[in-house]
Design a protein around this motif. Structure first.
Motif, PDB file in Angstrom:
ATOM      1  N   SER A  89       0.833  -1.104   0.013  1.00 24.61           N
ATOM      2  CA  SER A  89       0.027  -0.007   0.120  1.00 24.61           C
ATOM      3  C   SER A  89       0.977   1.197   0.038  1.00 24.61           C
ATOM      4  CB  SER A  89      -0.906  -0.035   1.185  1.00 24.61           C
ATOM      5  OG  SER A  89      -1.664  -1.020   1.219  1.00 24.61           O
ATOM      6  N   ASP A  90       1.872   1.203   0.862  1.00 23.06           N
ATOM      7  CA  ASP A  90       2.806   2.412   0.822  1.00 23.06           C
ATOM      8  C   ASP A  90       3.610   2.504  -0.416  1.00 23.06           C
ATOM      9  OD1 ASP A  90       1.965   2.704   3.648  1.00 23.06           O
ATOM     10  OD2 ASP A  90       3.917   1.977   4.460  1.00 23.06           O
ATOM     11  N   LEU A  91       4.012   1.511  -1.106  1.00 17.16           N
ATOM     12  CA  LEU A  91       4.643   1.799  -2.200  1.00 17.16           C
ATOM     13  C   LEU A  91       3.715   2.038  -3.421  1.00 17.16           C
ATOM     14  CD1 LEU A  91       6.834  -1.434  -2.115  1.00 17.16           C
ATOM     15  CD2 LEU A  91       7.714   0.918  -2.138  1.00 17.16           C
ATOM     16  N   LEU A  92       2.497   1.762  -3.426  1.00 16.58           N
ATOM     17  CA  LEU A  92       1.631   2.267  -4.472  1.00 16.58           C
ATOM     18  C   LEU A  92       1.292   3.486  -4.216  1.00 16.58           C
ATOM     19  CD1 LEU A  92      -0.073   1.437  -6.806  1.00 16.58           C
ATOM     20  CD2 LEU A  92      -2.001   0.892  -5.172  1.00 16.58           C
ATOM     21  N   ALA A  93       1.042   4.123  -3.146  1.00 20.14           N
ATOM     22  CA  ALA A  93       0.873   5.493  -2.673  1.00 20.14           C
ATOM     23  C   ALA A  93       2.231   6.299  -3.065  1.00 20.14           C
ATOM     24  CB  ALA A  93       0.719   5.706  -1.147  1.00 20.14           C
ATOM     25  N   ALA A  94       3.360   5.768  -2.882  1.00 21.05           N
ATOM     26  CA  ALA A  94       4.466   6.474  -3.302  1.00 21.05           C
ATOM     27  C   ALA A  94       4.787   6.683  -4.946  1.00 21.05           C
ATOM     28  CB  ALA A  94       5.661   5.480  -2.994  1.00 21.05           C
ATOM     29  N   SER A  95       4.201   5.498  -5.635  1.00 25.38           N
ATOM     30  CA  SER A  95       4.062   5.576  -7.108  1.00 25.38           C
ATOM     31  C   SER A  95       3.298   6.842  -7.571  1.00 25.38           C
ATOM     32  CB  SER A  95       3.739   4.241  -7.556  1.00 25.38           C
ATOM     33  OG  SER A  95       4.487   3.540  -7.934  1.00 25.38           O
ATOM     34  N   TYR A  96       2.073   6.869  -6.951  1.00 31.62           N
ATOM     35  CA  TYR A  96       1.310   8.020  -7.347  1.00 31.62           C
ATOM     36  C   TYR A  96       2.034   9.468  -6.837  1.00 31.62           C
ATOM     37  CZ  TYR A  96      -2.752   4.999  -8.897  1.00 31.62           C
ATOM     38  OH  TYR A  96      -3.515   4.201  -9.631  1.00 31.62           O
ATOM     39  N   HIS A  97       2.419   9.538  -5.833  1.00 27.24           N
ATOM     40  CA  HIS A  97       2.759  10.784  -5.041  1.00 27.24           C
ATOM     41  C   HIS A  97       4.129  11.079  -5.946  1.00 27.24           C
ATOM     42  CE1 HIS A  97       3.445  13.906  -2.119  1.00 27.24           C
ATOM     43  NE2 HIS A  97       4.748  13.549  -2.179  1.00 27.24           N
ATOM     44  N   ASN A  98       4.915  10.131  -6.328  1.00 29.56           N
ATOM     45  CA  ASN A  98       6.223  10.590  -6.969  1.00 29.56           C
ATOM     46  C   ASN A  98       5.966  10.979  -8.466  1.00 29.56           C
ATOM     47  OD1 ASN A  98       8.115  10.455  -4.793  1.00 29.56           O
ATOM     48  ND2 ASN A  98       8.149   8.144  -5.063  1.00 29.56           N
ATOM     49  N   SER A  99       4.965  10.349  -9.027  1.00 27.99           N
ATOM     50  CA  SER A  99       4.627  10.829 -10.334  1.00 27.99           C
ATOM     51  C   SER A  99       3.985  12.014 -10.224  1.00 27.99           C
ATOM     52  CB  SER A  99       3.511   9.674 -11.005  1.00 27.99           C
ATOM     53  OG  SER A  99       4.090   8.286 -11.006  1.00 27.99           O
ATOM     54  N   LEU A 100       3.144  12.564  -9.291  1.00 28.20           N
ATOM     55  CA  LEU A 100       2.381  13.764  -9.227  1.00 28.20           C
ATOM     56  C   LEU A 100       3.376  14.823  -9.241  1.00 28.20           C
ATOM     57  CD1 LEU A 100      -0.556  12.655  -7.154  1.00 28.20           C
ATOM     58  CD2 LEU A 100      -0.730  13.785  -9.404  1.00 28.20           C
ATOM     59  N   LYS A 101       4.766  14.498  -8.321  1.00 23.32           N
ATOM     60  CA  LYS A 101       5.744  15.410  -8.070  1.00 23.32           C
ATOM     61  C   LYS A 101       6.321  15.669  -9.398  1.00 23.32           C
ATOM     62  CE  LYS A 101       8.415  14.228  -4.649  1.00 23.32           C
ATOM     63  NZ  LYS A 101       9.223  13.930  -3.386  1.00 23.32           N
ATOM     64  N   LYS A 102       6.491  14.609 -10.128  1.00 20.23           N
ATOM     65  CA  LYS A 102       7.391  14.886 -11.611  1.00 20.23           C
ATOM     66  C   LYS A 102       6.614  15.675 -12.570  1.00 20.23           C
ATOM     67  CE  LYS A 102      11.015  12.547 -11.103  1.00 20.23           C
ATOM     68  NZ  LYS A 102      12.330  13.322 -10.709  1.00 20.23           N
ATOM     69  N   ALA A 103       5.171  15.667 -12.264  1.00 15.86           N
ATOM     70  CA  ALA A 103       4.289  16.054 -13.363  1.00 15.86           C
ATOM     71  C   ALA A 103       4.361  17.753 -12.956  1.00 15.86           C
ATOM     72  CB  ALA A 103       2.917  15.799 -13.202  1.00 15.86           C
ATOM     73  N   VAL A 104       4.617  18.084 -11.680  1.00 12.57           N
ATOM     74  CA  VAL A 104       4.434  19.483 -11.316  1.00 12.57           C
ATOM     75  C   VAL A 104       5.943  20.063 -11.506  1.00 12.57           C
ATOM     76  CG1 VAL A 104       4.584  21.132  -9.173  1.00 12.57           C
ATOM     77  CG2 VAL A 104       2.742  19.607  -9.353  1.00 12.57           C
ATOM     78  N   GLU A 105       7.000  19.306 -11.436  1.00 11.38           N
ATOM     79  CA  GLU A 105       8.130  19.726 -11.895  1.00 11.38           C
ATOM     80  C   GLU A 105       8.384  20.109 -13.045  1.00 11.38           C
ATOM     81  OE1 GLU A 105      10.728  16.672  -8.751  1.00 11.38           O
ATOM     82  OE2 GLU A 105      11.444  16.756 -11.067  1.00 11.38           O
ATOM     83  N   LYS A 106       7.567  19.265 -14.117  1.00  7.31           N
ATOM     84  CA  LYS A 106       7.667  19.686 -15.710  1.00  7.31           C
ATOM     85  C   LYS A 106       6.502  20.648 -15.987  1.00  7.31           C
ATOM     86  CE  LYS A 106      10.986  16.888 -16.979  1.00  7.31           C
ATOM     87  NZ  LYS A 106      11.904  17.393 -17.730  1.00  7.31           N
TER      88      LYS A 106
END
Ligand code: ADP
Length: 165
Positions: A89-106
């Protein structure tokens, strides 16, 4: 904040970035990953991925969108449910969170996610939708972004819409 559910082939999404449910080796494969590689242009995308691989489970990296309408593809490796039973569950949440962070960075205004790990990686779908919604909603409290959660299964789409209305 905007989170929208949509029943669609993610490769057809007209957004700034789409997320790929990748593997840690960033190898083009089956399922949504295969569909994205095929639509983006397999060889060129694989060459870009090879420069960035391997990644950790829960991590996210960015390539161009190739032939897609999207400018970027954000590749994240979701957890293999059986393998990560305690941390899944934590790893799945991390996948969403880290992807969202990349979207904002771009500087993306819009991003579309598939239901990461719910195919061959075996994550129970209802639970995965809950984690996706919770993680995305939390992120949207502090970030201006339109996020689409893309369903490829009509029954799950209808059920999830009712649950999270
Ligand atoms: P994983 O290996 O992370 O489990 P899969 O590709 O096997 O990834 O499945 C992830 C989810 O993506 C599944 O729910 C599957 O139904 C969905 N999916 C498959 N093809 C597409 C597509 N073209 N667009 C959107 N979702 C898709």
């Amino acid at each position: 904040m905007t989170l929208k559910f949509i029943y669609q082939d993610i490769t057809k999404m007209n957004v700034d970035a789409i997320v790929n449910a990748a593997n840690t080796q960033l190898q083009g494969g089956s399922g949504v990953c295969g569909a994205i590689f095929k639509a983006a242009g397999w060889q060129k995308l694989q060459a870009e991925c090879d420069q960035l691989a391997p990644i950790e489970t829960g991590e996210a990296v960015v390539t161009s969108g190739g032939n897609l309408a999207a400018s970027y593809i954000i590749h994240t490796a979701g957890p293999i449910y059986q393998k990560e039973s305690k941390n899944a569950s934590d790893l799945l949440a991390a996948s969403y969170h880290n992807s969202l962070k990349k979207a904002v960075e771009k500087d993306c205004d819009s991003v579309a996610f598939p239901l990461i790990s719910t195919g061959v990686y075996g994550f129970p779908q209802d639970e995965a939708v809950k984690i996706a919604v919770k993680t995305i909603r939390q992120f949207l409290l502090k970030n201006e972004l339109t996020v689409y959660l893309v369903f490829f299964d009509e029954a799950l789409f209808t059920k999830s819409q009712e649950l999270f209305r």
